[in-house]
Design a protein around this motif. Structure first.
Motif, PDB file in Angstrom:
ATOM      1  N   SER A  50       0.842  -1.189   0.000  1.00  0.00           N
ATOM      2  CA  SER A  50       0.000   0.000   0.000  1.00  0.00           C
ATOM      3  C   SER A  50       0.882   1.246   0.000  1.00  0.00           C
ATOM      4  O   SER A  50       1.778   1.382   0.818  1.00  0.00           O
ATOM      5  CB  SER A  50      -0.900   0.002   1.236  1.00  0.00           C
ATOM      6  N   VAL A  51       0.604   2.158  -0.946  1.00  0.00           N
ATOM      7  CA  VAL A  51       1.350   3.409  -1.049  1.00  0.00           C
ATOM      8  C   VAL A  51       0.554   4.552  -0.425  1.00  0.00           C
ATOM      9  O   VAL A  51       1.102   5.512   0.075  1.00  0.00           O
ATOM     10  CB  VAL A  51       1.689   3.723  -2.523  1.00  0.00           C
ATOM     11  N   GLY A  52      -0.775   4.440  -0.458  1.00  0.00           N
ATOM     12  CA  GLY A  52      -1.635   5.484   0.085  1.00  0.00           C
ATOM     13  C   GLY A  52      -3.059   5.297  -0.402  1.00  0.00           C
ATOM     14  O   GLY A  52      -3.395   4.276  -0.997  1.00  0.00           O
ATOM     15  N   VAL A  53      -3.887   6.301  -0.159  1.00  0.00           N
ATOM     16  CA  VAL A  53      -5.283   6.273  -0.567  1.00  0.00           C
ATOM     17  C   VAL A  53      -5.501   7.386  -1.585  1.00  0.00           C
ATOM     18  O   VAL A  53      -5.083   8.522  -1.362  1.00  0.00           O
ATOM     19  CB  VAL A  53      -6.219   6.459   0.650  1.00  0.00           C
ATOM     20  N   GLN A  54      -6.158   7.071  -2.691  1.00  0.00           N
ATOM     21  CA  GLN A  54      -6.412   8.074  -3.733  1.00  0.00           C
ATOM     22  C   GLN A  54      -7.724   8.781  -3.466  1.00  0.00           C
ATOM     23  O   GLN A  54      -8.764   8.152  -3.335  1.00  0.00           O
ATOM     24  CB  GLN A  54      -6.453   7.434  -5.114  1.00  0.00           C
ATOM     25  N   HIS A  55      -7.636  10.110  -3.393  1.00  0.00           N
ATOM     26  CA  HIS A  55      -8.817  10.949  -3.262  1.00  0.00           C
ATOM     27  C   HIS A  55      -9.022  11.662  -4.589  1.00  0.00           C
ATOM     28  O   HIS A  55      -8.082  12.191  -5.173  1.00  0.00           O
ATOM     29  CB  HIS A  55      -8.650  11.959  -2.126  1.00  0.00           C
ATOM     30  N   TYR A  56     -10.251  11.681  -5.058  1.00  0.00           N
ATOM     31  CA  TYR A  56     -10.612  12.223  -6.359  1.00  0.00           C
ATOM     32  C   TYR A  56     -11.351  13.533  -6.123  1.00  0.00           C
ATOM     33  O   TYR A  56     -12.491  13.535  -5.651  1.00  0.00           O
ATOM     34  CB  TYR A  56     -11.514  11.187  -7.034  1.00  0.00           C
ATOM     35  N   ILE A  57     -10.713  14.654  -6.406  1.00  0.00           N
ATOM     36  CA  ILE A  57     -11.314  15.969  -6.169  1.00  0.00           C
ATOM     37  C   ILE A  57     -12.302  16.269  -7.291  1.00  0.00           C
ATOM     38  O   ILE A  57     -11.952  16.216  -8.466  1.00  0.00           O
ATOM     39  CB  ILE A  57     -10.233  17.054  -6.061  1.00  0.00           C
ATOM     40  N   VAL A  58     -13.552  16.577  -6.911  1.00  0.00           N
ATOM     41  CA  VAL A  58     -14.586  16.788  -7.918  1.00  0.00           C
ATOM     42  C   VAL A  58     -15.131  18.211  -7.973  1.00  0.00           C
ATOM     43  O   VAL A  58     -15.791  18.578  -8.929  1.00  0.00           O
ATOM     44  CB  VAL A  58     -15.751  15.780  -7.749  1.00  0.00           C
ATOM     45  N   GLY A  59     -14.876  19.033  -6.937  1.00  0.00           N
ATOM     46  CA  GLY A  59     -15.388  20.397  -6.987  1.00  0.00           C
ATOM     47  C   GLY A  59     -15.178  21.155  -5.699  1.00  0.00           C
ATOM     48  O   GLY A  59     -14.517  20.689  -4.773  1.00  0.00           O
ATOM     49  N   VAL A  60     -15.786  22.348  -5.657  1.00  0.00           N
ATOM     50  CA  VAL A  60     -15.735  23.233  -4.481  1.00  0.00           C
ATOM     51  C   VAL A  60     -17.146  23.757  -4.257  1.00  0.00           C
ATOM     52  O   VAL A  60     -17.846  24.105  -5.212  1.00  0.00           O
ATOM     53  CB  VAL A  60     -14.763  24.417  -4.714  1.00  0.00           C
ATOM     54  N   LEU A  61     -17.565  23.808  -2.997  1.00  0.00           N
ATOM     55  CA  LEU A  61     -18.876  24.376  -2.686  1.00  0.00           C
ATOM     56  C   LEU A  61     -18.766  25.385  -1.556  1.00  0.00           C
ATOM     57  O   LEU A  61     -17.770  25.437  -0.843  1.00  0.00           O
ATOM     58  CB  LEU A  61     -19.903  23.281  -2.358  1.00  0.00           C
ATOM     59  N   GLU A  62     -19.822  26.205  -1.427  1.00  0.00           N
ATOM     60  CA  GLU A  62     -19.902  27.214  -0.370  1.00  0.00           C
ATOM     61  C   GLU A  62     -21.242  27.055   0.343  1.00  0.00           C
ATOM     62  O   GLU A  62     -22.294  26.961  -0.307  1.00  0.00           O
ATOM     63  CB  GLU A  62     -19.797  28.607  -0.982  1.00  0.00           C
ATOM     64  N   ILE A  63     -21.197  27.035   1.672  1.00  0.00           N
ATOM     65  CA  ILE A  63     -22.412  26.911   2.474  1.00  0.00           C
ATOM     66  C   ILE A  63     -23.204  28.216   2.331  1.00  0.00           C
ATOM     67  O   ILE A  63     -22.676  29.305   2.525  1.00  0.00           O
ATOM     68  CB  ILE A  63     -22.085  26.642   3.957  1.00  0.00           C
ATOM     69  N   THR A  64     -24.504  28.081   1.987  1.00  0.00           N
ATOM     70  CA  THR A  64     -25.339  29.272   1.784  1.00  0.00           C
ATOM     71  C   THR A  64     -26.448  29.405   2.818  1.00  0.00           C
ATOM     72  O   THR A  64     -26.958  30.494   3.038  1.00  0.00           O
ATOM     73  CB  THR A  64     -25.982  29.259   0.380  1.00  0.00           C
ATOM     74  N   GLU A  65     -26.849  28.289   3.431  1.00  0.00           N
ATOM     75  CA  GLU A  65     -27.919  28.338   4.429  1.00  0.00           C
ATOM     76  C   GLU A  65     -27.695  27.242   5.461  1.00  0.00           C
ATOM     77  O   GLU A  65     -27.421  26.096   5.125  1.00  0.00           O
ATOM     78  CB  GLU A  65     -29.276  28.127   3.743  1.00  0.00           C
ATOM     79  N   ILE A  66     -27.816  27.626   6.726  1.00  0.00           N
ATOM     80  CA  ILE A  66     -27.638  26.678   7.827  1.00  0.00           C
ATOM     81  C   ILE A  66     -29.012  26.173   8.262  1.00  0.00           C
ATOM     82  O   ILE A  66     -29.915  26.963   8.526  1.00  0.00           O
ATOM     83  CB  ILE A  66     -26.931  27.348   9.032  1.00  0.00           C
ATOM     84  N   ALA A  67     -29.149  24.865   8.298  1.00  0.00           N
ATOM     85  CA  ALA A  67     -30.407  24.256   8.740  1.00  0.00           C
ATOM     86  C   ALA A  67     -30.077  22.860   9.271  1.00  0.00           C
ATOM     87  O   ALA A  67     -28.988  22.350   9.076  1.00  0.00           O
ATOM     88  CB  ALA A  67     -31.410  24.174   7.596  1.00  0.00           C
TER      89      ALA A  67
END
Length: 189
Positions: A50-67
């Motif tokens: 095992s060399v590591g774990v691959q993470h696949y970056i798919v985007g960026v988001l911003e929180i607009t409303e807390i609920a």
């Protein structure tokens, strides 16, 4: 923390829901997160370690409303398709400009994975190498990629290395302790 989608194809400015993990810090409006998914363990093709774990970056988001139990967020950037249950990590802005730095003179590492699962690697593909910070690898270093086949002399029962075959070059984009991410800048074969 995970993403909950309400439609099949998510792109820039689409709204999604975010389900905070039970132990997650409280969100505030304007918080930004990188959206990713875990693809699995990367294994060394020669040793199967095992060399590591691959993470696949798919985007960026911003929180607009807390609920509760779901917050609302807007997708600011989508690099790939976003799926239900994609994960979030705090967003860290990275410059798109990379300063070229001196490469190590003597460096012996291997490509252990490709971001997009495929057999052939071409210009502009992302690859992963088995060396990182502890080996002196830094962002902005260029390296040649080569193959050096081994031949068995049946008569002498000895092995010998043939001359190296130049396959191309890579530019280091991101470095972890024992691995690094690189861009293929030239693929000759």
């Amino acid at each position: 923390t995970k993403v909950i989608t309400v439609k099949e194809l998510i792109s820039n400015l689409d709204m999604v829901y975010v389900q905070p993990a039970k132990n997650a810090a409280a969100f505030t409006c304007g918080d930004r997160f990188t959206i990713y998914r875990t693809l699995g363990t990367v294994r060394d093709p020669l040793t199967d370690a095992s060399v590591g774990v691959q993470h696949y970056i798919v985007g960026v988001l911003e929180i607009t409303e807390i609920a509760q139990p779901y917050c609302t967020a807007k997708v600011i950037k989508s690099f790939r398709h976003i799926e239900d249950n994609d994960l979030l990590t705090p967003y860290k802005a990275r410059s798109s400009k990379i300063a070229i730095s001196d490469s190590l003179w003597s460096f012996d590492g291997r490509i252990v994975g490709v971001q997009e699962a495929r057999d052939l690697v071409a210009d502009q593909d992302i690859v992963f190498i088995d060396k990182g910070q502890k080996d002196g690898i830094k962002i902005g270093q260029y390296y040649s990629v080569y193959d050096q086949p081994e031949v068995l002399d049946k008569r002498e029962q000895t092995k010998a290395l043939l001359p190296p075959i130049d396959l191309g070059t890579i530019l280091v984009l991101h470095v972890e302790e024992t691995t690094a991410t690189a861009l293929v800048t030239a693929a000759k074969k």
